[in-house]
Design an enzyme around this catalytic site. Structure first.
Site, short mmCIF file in Angstrom:
data_model
loop_
_atom_site.label_atom_id
_atom_site.label_comp_id
_atom_site.label_asym_id
_atom_site.label_seq_id
_atom_site.Cartn_x
_atom_site.Cartn_y
_atom_site.Cartn_z
N ASP A 26 -7.63 9.76 -3.64
CA ASP A 26 -7.65 9.76 -4.95
C ASP A 26 -6.83 11.17 -5.75
O ASP A 26 -7.31 12.21 -5.18
CB ASP A 26 -9.06 9.56 -5.60
CG ASP A 26 -9.16 9.37 -7.23
OD1 ASP A 26 -8.35 9.97 -7.97
OD2 ASP A 26 -9.75 8.48 -7.54
N ASN A 82 -15.78 -0.16 -9.57
CA ASN A 82 -16.02 -0.83 -10.90
C ASN A 82 -15.19 -2.21 -10.85
O ASN A 82 -14.34 -2.38 -10.28
CB ASN A 82 -15.38 -0.10 -11.90
CG ASN A 82 -16.06 1.40 -12.06
OD1 ASN A 82 -17.49 1.33 -12.36
ND2 ASN A 82 -15.58 2.35 -11.83
N GLN A 87 -12.85 0.22 -14.96
CA GLN A 87 -11.91 0.01 -13.76
C GLN A 87 -10.50 0.43 -14.42
O GLN A 87 -9.86 -0.09 -15.18
CB GLN A 87 -11.69 -1.38 -13.42
CG GLN A 87 -11.07 -1.48 -12.17
CD GLN A 87 -10.98 -2.96 -11.73
OE1 GLN A 87 -11.44 -3.78 -12.27
NE2 GLN A 87 -10.36 -3.38 -10.82
N HIS A 93 -10.57 -1.69 -6.03
CA HIS A 93 -10.63 -0.49 -5.31
C HIS A 93 -12.25 0.02 -4.97
O HIS A 93 -12.85 -0.14 -5.97
CB HIS A 93 -9.68 0.57 -5.73
CG HIS A 93 -9.95 0.84 -7.01
ND1 HIS A 93 -9.68 0.36 -8.18
CD2 HIS A 93 -10.68 2.22 -7.49
CE1 HIS A 93 -10.02 0.75 -9.41
NE2 HIS A 93 -10.56 2.03 -8.86
N HIS A 95 -14.26 3.39 -4.08
CA HIS A 95 -14.42 4.72 -4.16
C HIS A 95 -15.37 5.23 -3.00
O HIS A 95 -16.53 4.93 -2.96
CB HIS A 95 -14.87 5.48 -5.25
CG HIS A 95 -14.13 5.37 -6.62
ND1 HIS A 95 -13.13 6.07 -6.99
CD2 HIS A 95 -14.16 3.95 -7.29
CE1 HIS A 95 -12.69 5.52 -8.31
NE2 HIS A 95 -13.21 4.27 -8.43
#
Length: 135
Positions: A26, A82, A87, A93, A95
């Site tokens: 990220d 989320n 989101q 995706h 995390h």
């Protein structure tokens, strides 16, 4: 944006690139070593992911979790997703955030940090990729 990373047209600090998905750092991590895992195909939210893809996708998420802990020597991980609300990118995706006891993360307050430079991010990605267990 995530489709571009999967396609290779958008640069990323890639940790894994496999048929089930792509994992990359990220760019605004909660903690350094924060990885995002995305399916190779574009799905906006988890309910859109075909049942036939669940084992492969979450198998990759599981392996990334092991790699983050092993590669970074952290005490554990926080794994989250989320769906629509909160989101930030409309692409499914997950995390995987490295955690250490006393790191200050409380509830769902996610402070963000940065990497010092590209070399720093490359180093984190390499450590996690090197610790990735086989599929």
């Amino acid at each position: 944006m995530f489709c571009g990373i999967v396609a290779g047209s958008v640069p990323a600090f890639t940790v894994a690139d496999e048929p089930a998905g792509v994992a990359f750092l990220d760019t605004r991590p909660v903690f350094r070593g924060h990885v995002l895992v995305v399916p190779r195909e574009h799905y906006e939210v988890l309910p859109d992911l075909p049942v036939s893809s669940l084992a492969g996708y979450f198998g990759l998420v599981r392996r990334i979790t092991v790699a983050v802990e092993t590669g970074l020597g952290c005490g554990g991980t926080f794994v989250a997703m989320n769906n629509r609300v909160s989101q930030s990118v409309p692409h499914l995706h997950t995390h995987v955030v490295p955690r250490t006891k006393g790191d200050g993360l409380r509830g769902f307050f996610w402070p963000r940090t940065t990497y010092d430079d590209a070399d720093s991010a490359t180093g984190y990605a390499a450590r996690i990729a090197a610790a990735l267990p086989p599929a």
